[in-house]
Design a protein around this motif. Structure first.
Motif, short mmCIF file in Angstrom:
data_model
loop_
_atom_site.label_atom_id
_atom_site.label_comp_id
_atom_site.label_asym_id
_atom_site.label_seq_id
_atom_site.Cartn_x
_atom_site.Cartn_y
_atom_site.Cartn_z
N ASN A 1 -8.32 10.79 -3.93
CA ASN A 1 -8.11 11.00 -2.87
C ASN A 1 -8.92 10.80 -2.16
OD1 ASN A 1 -5.87 9.97 -3.46
ND2 ASN A 1 -4.35 11.59 -2.72
N ARG B 1 -11.16 7.90 -0.78
CA ARG B 1 -10.25 7.06 0.34
C ARG B 1 -9.81 7.85 1.30
NH1 ARG B 1 -7.38 2.45 -0.28
NH2 ARG B 1 -6.22 1.47 2.07
N SER C 1 3.87 4.70 2.93
CA SER C 1 2.72 5.29 3.07
C SER C 1 1.87 5.92 1.68
CB SER C 1 2.24 6.46 4.01
OG SER C 1 2.19 6.11 6.12
N GLN C 2 0.69 5.47 1.72
CA GLN C 2 0.10 6.25 0.83
C GLN C 2 -0.74 8.14 0.80
OE1 GLN C 2 -0.24 4.34 -2.67
NE2 GLN C 2 0.94 3.08 -1.93
N ASP C 3 -0.23 8.72 -0.27
CA ASP C 3 -1.13 9.95 0.02
C ASP C 3 -2.38 9.96 1.01
OD1 ASP C 3 1.33 11.02 -0.88
OD2 ASP C 3 -0.05 11.67 -3.33
N TYR C 4 -3.05 9.14 1.25
CA TYR C 4 -4.87 9.03 1.75
C TYR C 4 -4.42 8.62 3.19
CZ TYR C 4 -5.27 4.37 -0.37
OH TYR C 4 -4.18 3.58 -1.17
N GLU C 5 -3.62 8.53 3.45
CA GLU C 5 -3.32 8.06 4.96
C GLU C 5 -2.63 9.08 5.75
OE1 GLU C 5 -2.05 3.47 4.61
OE2 GLU C 5 -0.35 4.14 3.60
N LYS D 1 -3.59 6.49 10.64
CA LYS D 1 -3.16 5.17 9.74
C LYS D 1 -3.15 3.63 10.31
CE LYS D 1 1.56 6.44 8.88
NZ LYS D 1 2.17 6.98 7.70
N SER E 1 -7.49 -1.86 3.62
CA SER E 1 -5.91 -0.99 4.04
C SER E 1 -5.65 -2.37 4.22
CB SER E 1 -5.82 -0.58 5.04
OG SER E 1 -6.84 0.99 4.71
N GLU F 1 -4.06 -3.73 1.55
CA GLU F 1 -3.13 -2.80 0.71
C GLU F 1 -1.87 -3.24 0.83
OE1 GLU F 1 -6.03 0.31 -1.25
OE2 GLU F 1 -4.92 0.82 0.34
N HIS F 2 -1.83 -2.78 2.45
CA HIS F 2 -0.19 -2.67 3.63
C HIS F 2 -0.20 -4.73 3.19
CE1 HIS F 2 -2.81 0.30 5.99
NE2 HIS F 2 -1.76 0.45 5.07
N ALA G 1 1.46 -4.80 -0.55
CA ALA G 1 2.68 -3.44 -0.82
C ALA G 1 4.19 -4.05 -0.22
CB ALA G 1 2.76 -2.48 -0.01
#
Length: 398
Positions: A112, A115, A340-344, A348, A356, A359-360, A363
């Protein structure tokens, strides 16, 4: 440095998309798109999956970035919509420096920290430089303009967005096409929430831009002598507009939210900022849905009572008044919510990197594919209230 590969098009091995055998048994298929800035490519992925399943909306309603995605959908022919969505999102995330950094990230050890650092750099780039073909910083800045000038009221200017919309969206099609189109905005002077709708307005780029003019970043947009800001200031989801203020009709609504109302207790100031945004912009989707279900129970019960009432009661002034709110229409509300992911973090919604975005998009696509595997999603509700809700995170079986 890696090649610039379009990761949006990648599918996992063996991925299959269930296609309905015919149109779902509803009078209206609606697509409801919430605001959320850079997270909006999730909605594009949702639409791609719906289009592959031949689920084309009769009504699309959006707020903020959801208004832009709505315009790209309603303003293009069905076989061009996904391509235009992809073109928009690729254009606004075009940044050679960030693409280079993303290549380094791909080579770095997974974790993380790398990222988080990349996302912070990307968000910082948007703050300083804006997003290509979308918005750019004011030069000279707002404080250098006289009080009362439109340039003095925002940090960024959005003329590029107008050009992008004019290039990618056929507004004649929006105004003449069979798909109903609605975008929400706020009147700056009155504070009233307004919907620009093809049943009442001739839609232009300004109506779409008004829905996404979040202050103090973006300036208010003038339409017919009034000025408008982002509809998310009051409500970030068009659910109420479609199910309560639209025509009463059997409706299958895909509600695509970019902020999750539910989340964990924050443990730092950064997490507090993130959670605050999630609560503020989720617009209490589930609470509004529960309220609508309660209202629909009353509507259905009232309709059944009026059917059994003597003619003189049905034809009385009170009976006629009650009949305007009584009906037995059914609603299936399918919720697709980006988690959301943990790194966002709290940035965001303005982190416009290609990495990103891809990825979005993926998803949204895969959440929709998994949702459509559940056959009950496309069936008419059979419960007494006539309302069925489905959220993959809570109702899914995978």
């Amino acid at each position: 440095m890696r090649d610039n590969v379009d990761l949006v098009n990648r599918r996992p091995p063996g991925s299959k998309h269930q296609r309905p055998s015919s149109r779902p048994p509803f009078e209206c298929v609606a697509l409801l798109l919430q605001g959320g800035g850079a997270l909006g490519s999730y909605q594009a992925g949702v639409y791609e999956a719906l289009a592959e399943a031949d689920l084309h909306p009769d009504w699309v309603a959006g707020i903020s970035i959801g208004a832009i995605n709505s315009a790209l959908i309603a303003g293009n022919a069905p076989d061009e919509r996904v391509a235009k969505l992809r073109r928009f999102w690729q254009e606004v995330t075009a940044n050679p420096l960030l693409d280079w950094a993303a290549g380094l990230h791909a080579l770095a050890p997974r974790g993380n920290f790398a990222r988080i650092l990349f996302n912070q750099i990307s968000a910082g780039s948007a703050l300083v430089n804006g997003a290509a073909n979308f918005f750019q910083p004011r030069h000279p800045p707002a404080w250098a303009h006289p009080n009362g000038a439109v340039e003095a009221t925002s940090l960024y200017e959005t003329s590029q967005l107008k050009s992008t919309l004019e290039r990618l969206v056929d507004f004649d099609r929006i105004n003449a096409g069979p798909m109903r189109f609605s975008v929400g905005a706020v009147n700056v002077r009155s504070g009233n929430f307004v919907y620009f709708d093809t049943t009442t307005h001739r839609i232009r780029p300004e109506h779409v831009m008004a829905s996404g003019s979040l202050p103090p970043g973006f300036p208010a947009v003038e339409i017919e002598g009034e000025h408008y800001w982002d509809g998310g200031l009051i409500s970030n989801t068009p659910l109420q507009w479609v199910v309560e203020y639209g025509p009463r009709q059997d409706t299958l609504a895909f509600q695509v939210d970019l902020w999750s109302a539910r989340g964990k207790l924050p443990g730092s100031l950064a997490e507090v900022a993130t959670r605050q945004k999630e609560i503020q912009y989720s617009s209490r989707t589930r609470a509004n849905t529960d309220k609508f279900k309660e209202l629909q129970v009353l509507r259905s019960a009232l309709a059944r009572l009026l059917e059994q009432a003597p003619p003189h009661l049905r034809d009385s002034d009170d009976g006629k008044l009650l009949s305007t709110v009584a009906d037995q229409k059914v609603y299936s509300l399918v919720q697709l919510i980006y988690h959301s992911q943990d790194y966002e973090g709290h940035s965001k919604d303005y982190e416009f990197s290609r990495l990103s975005m891809e990825e979005h998009w993926r998803a949204g696509y895969h959440d929709t594919v998994r949702t459509l595997r559940h056959p009950e999603v496309l069936k008419r509700p059979r419960n007494p209230e006539g309302v069925f809700t489905f959220d993959l995170a809570y109702d899914g079986r995978e």
